[in-house]
Design a protein around this motif. Structure first.
Motif, PDB file in Angstrom:
ATOM      1  N   SER A 127     -83.698  25.801  59.606  1.00 15.71           N
ATOM      2  CA  SER A 127     -82.611  26.695  59.230  1.00 15.71           C
ATOM      3  C   SER A 127     -81.253  26.002  59.213  1.00 15.71           C
ATOM      4  N   VAL A 128     -81.238  24.706  59.505  1.00 20.13           N
ATOM      5  CA  VAL A 128     -79.971  23.972  59.585  1.00 20.13           C
ATOM      6  C   VAL A 128     -79.585  23.444  58.209  1.00 20.13           C
ATOM      7  N   ARG A 129     -78.355  23.673  57.830  1.00 13.80           N
ATOM      8  CA  ARG A 129     -77.819  23.116  56.587  1.00 13.80           C
ATOM      9  C   ARG A 129     -77.073  21.834  56.924  1.00 13.80           C
ATOM     10  N   ARG A 130     -77.513  20.733  56.334  1.00 20.46           N
ATOM     11  CA  ARG A 130     -76.929  19.428  56.655  1.00 20.46           C
ATOM     12  C   ARG A 130     -75.710  19.135  55.775  1.00 20.46           C
ATOM     13  N   ILE A 131     -74.600  18.803  56.423  1.00 18.68           N
ATOM     14  CA  ILE A 131     -73.374  18.369  55.747  1.00 18.68           C
ATOM     15  C   ILE A 131     -73.049  16.981  56.277  1.00 18.68           C
ATOM     16  N   ARG A 132     -72.977  16.000  55.415  1.00 20.64           N
ATOM     17  CA  ARG A 132     -72.837  14.611  55.832  1.00 20.64           C
ATOM     18  C   ARG A 132     -71.390  14.134  55.695  1.00 20.64           C
ATOM     19  N   LEU A 133     -70.910  13.440  56.720  1.00 21.13           N
ATOM     20  CA  LEU A 133     -69.610  12.769  56.664  1.00 21.13           C
ATOM     21  C   LEU A 133     -69.803  11.383  56.056  1.00 21.13           C
ATOM     22  N   THR A 134     -68.779  10.901  55.362  1.00 21.50           N
ATOM     23  CA  THR A 134     -68.935   9.652  54.619  1.00 21.50           C
ATOM     24  C   THR A 134     -67.997   8.537  55.077  1.00 21.50           C
ATOM     25  N   GLN A 135     -66.988   8.848  55.888  1.00 25.64           N
ATOM     26  CA  GLN A 135     -66.010   7.835  56.268  1.00 25.64           C
ATOM     27  C   GLN A 135     -65.974   7.672  57.777  1.00 25.64           C
ATOM     28  N   ASN A 136     -66.039   6.439  58.235  1.00 25.82           N
ATOM     29  CA  ASN A 136     -65.946   6.128  59.654  1.00 25.82           C
ATOM     30  C   ASN A 136     -64.478   6.151  60.057  1.00 25.82           C
ATOM     31  N   MET A 137     -64.049   7.207  60.754  1.00 26.69           N
ATOM     32  CA  MET A 137     -62.637   7.376  61.093  1.00 26.69           C
ATOM     33  C   MET A 137     -62.191   6.418  62.192  1.00 26.69           C
TER      34      MET A 137
END
Length: 307
Positions: A127-137
Motif C-alpha cells: 500500500s506504500v506509494r514510493r516517491i524517490r529523491l534525486t539529489q544528495n543534499m
C-alpha cells in the motif's frame, strides 16, 4: 486551519532533528519485544490514543532501520482505537528512509533474517506509494563522492572476491603503522583537538564509528586521555538489591557493560562530548542518543556514581 503532525524516528539522534520529534517506541508505546501480533501499549482512553486520533499526518523517518513488526504494531493499534479496517486507520503516513543504508538490527541474524525484518517484507508495503529523491543534499559540493555512494548502494560498484569493493583513495589513510593506526585516525578526524575542544561546532561535525562496543570503549579511552584538564572517574553501583539468594562477586558485576549503559568505570573530563542514554526532556529535544558537551562535574568519586 491548524493541523497536528506527529514526527518520529527510530533513534533519538534522528528524532531530535525534527521539531517536537520523539522516538517511535516512546511516542507510540511500542514494546521492546515484538512478534507477529504485538500491539502498542496504549489504551483507547489514553492521551496517546487521543493525539493519534487528532493527528492529520504521521512522519516516521529512517524507516529502513525499523523492524516491520513495529510498524505493523502501530497499524493494528490504530485500527483498534478507531474500530476500522483501513491501513493506519486511513491516516496519511510519511515514511522516510533508504534501504541502501542501515537495516534493522537482528542479533546474530543472517542476511535473510535481516531482510525479512524490513518493511519490504510486510503486508503494508503493497500500500506504500514510493516517491524517490534525486539529489544528495549533504554532498552537493562533492558530486564524485555522492555518485560513489549511489553506485555502492545500488550494487553497481566494481567488486572483487564477492563482497569487497575498493574505497576511493581520498578517504583512506595510506599504510599507517599497525601500532599507531588508531592514533593516526584520531589525528585525522580531530586535528588540533586541544585548541578546539571547547567548540561545539567542531565536536558536532566529527565522530569515529565502530562496529563493536569494545572498540568504541578503547577509542573513548584514548580520546579522554587527549582532552586537556583533570580526569574524573565515576563508578557504577556494584550490588544487587533484588536477589538475596545469590552472591555475585564484585569483579563479575564490574565487568558487565550492558547495552545502553555506561561502563563500570566512567572516565570523563570537562568539555568532552557525551551521549544521552536515557530520555530526560523530549519536548526540548533531549532524546536518547542526543550528543551533549560536559560542562560541569559535581561530587567526588566516592560520593556519586552513574547507574
Amino acid at each position: 486551519m491548524d493541523l497536528i503532525v506527529v514526527a518520529t524516528a527510530p533513534s533519538g539522534i534522528a528524532a531530535s532533528i525534527m521539531p517536537g520529534g520523539r522516538t517511535a517506541h516512546s511516542r507510540f508505546k511500542i514494546p521492546i519485544k515484538l512478534s507477529g501480533n504485538t500491539m502498542c501499549s496504549f489504551t483507547k482512553q489514553s492521551g496517546t490514543a487521543e493525539l493519534l486520533r487528532k493527528a492529520s499526518l504521521i512522519i516516521w523517518d529512517e524507516l529502513a532501520m525499523t523492524k516491520r513488526q513495529a510498524v505493523e504494531a502501530l497499524d493494528r493499534s490504530l485500527r483498534n482505537i478507531m474500530s476500522c479496517d483501513i491501513a493506519f486507520e486511513g491516516k496519511v503516513m510519511l515514511f522516510g528512509g533508504d534501504f541502501r543504508q542501515v537495516l534493522p538490527v537482528v542479533p546474530r541474524g543472517t542476511r535473510a533474517q535481516i531482510t525479512d525484518a524490513t518493511l519490504l517484507r510486510s503486508y503494508i508495503w503493497e500500500s506504500v506509494r514510493r516517491i524517490r529523491l534525486t539529489q544528495n543534499m549533504r554532498a552537493q559540493a562533492d558530486t564524485r563522492f555522492a555518485d560513489y555512494l549511489l553506485r555502492f548502494g545500488n550494487g553497481t560498484e566494481e567488486a572483487f572476491d564477492g563482497d569487497y569493493v575498493w574505497l576511493p583513495d581520498d578517504i583512506l589513510i595510506h599504510n599507517p603503522p599497525e601500532d599507531d593506526s588508531i592514533d593516526i585516525l584520531i589525528d585525522q578526524v580531530f586535528p588540533n583537538l586541544v585548541a578546539n575542544c571547547t567548540s561545539t561546532s567542531y565536536m558536532c561535525e566529527r565522530a569515529i564509528l565502530s562496529t563493536r562496543n569494545e572498540h568504541v570503549d578503547a577509542v573513548n579511552a584514548l580520546m579522554i586521555d587527549r582532552f586537556p584538564g583533570k580526569q574524573k572517574i565515576f563508578y557504577s553501583f556494584d550490588s544487587v538489591d533484588d536477589n538475596s539468594r545469590n552472591n555475585y562477586p564484585l569483579d563479575f558485576l564490574n565487568s558487565i557493560t550492558s547495552n545502553g549503559l555506561p561502563p563500570h568505570e566512567l572516565k570523563v573530563k570537562k568539555n568532552c562530548p557525551v551521549i544521552l542514554l536515557r530520555n530526560l526532556d523530549p519536548h526540548n529535544g533531549l532524546c536518547n542518543g542526543t550528543r551533549l558537551m560536559l560542562k560541569l562535574l559535581m561530587g567526588s568519586m566516592q560520593e556519586r556514581g552513574c547507574s
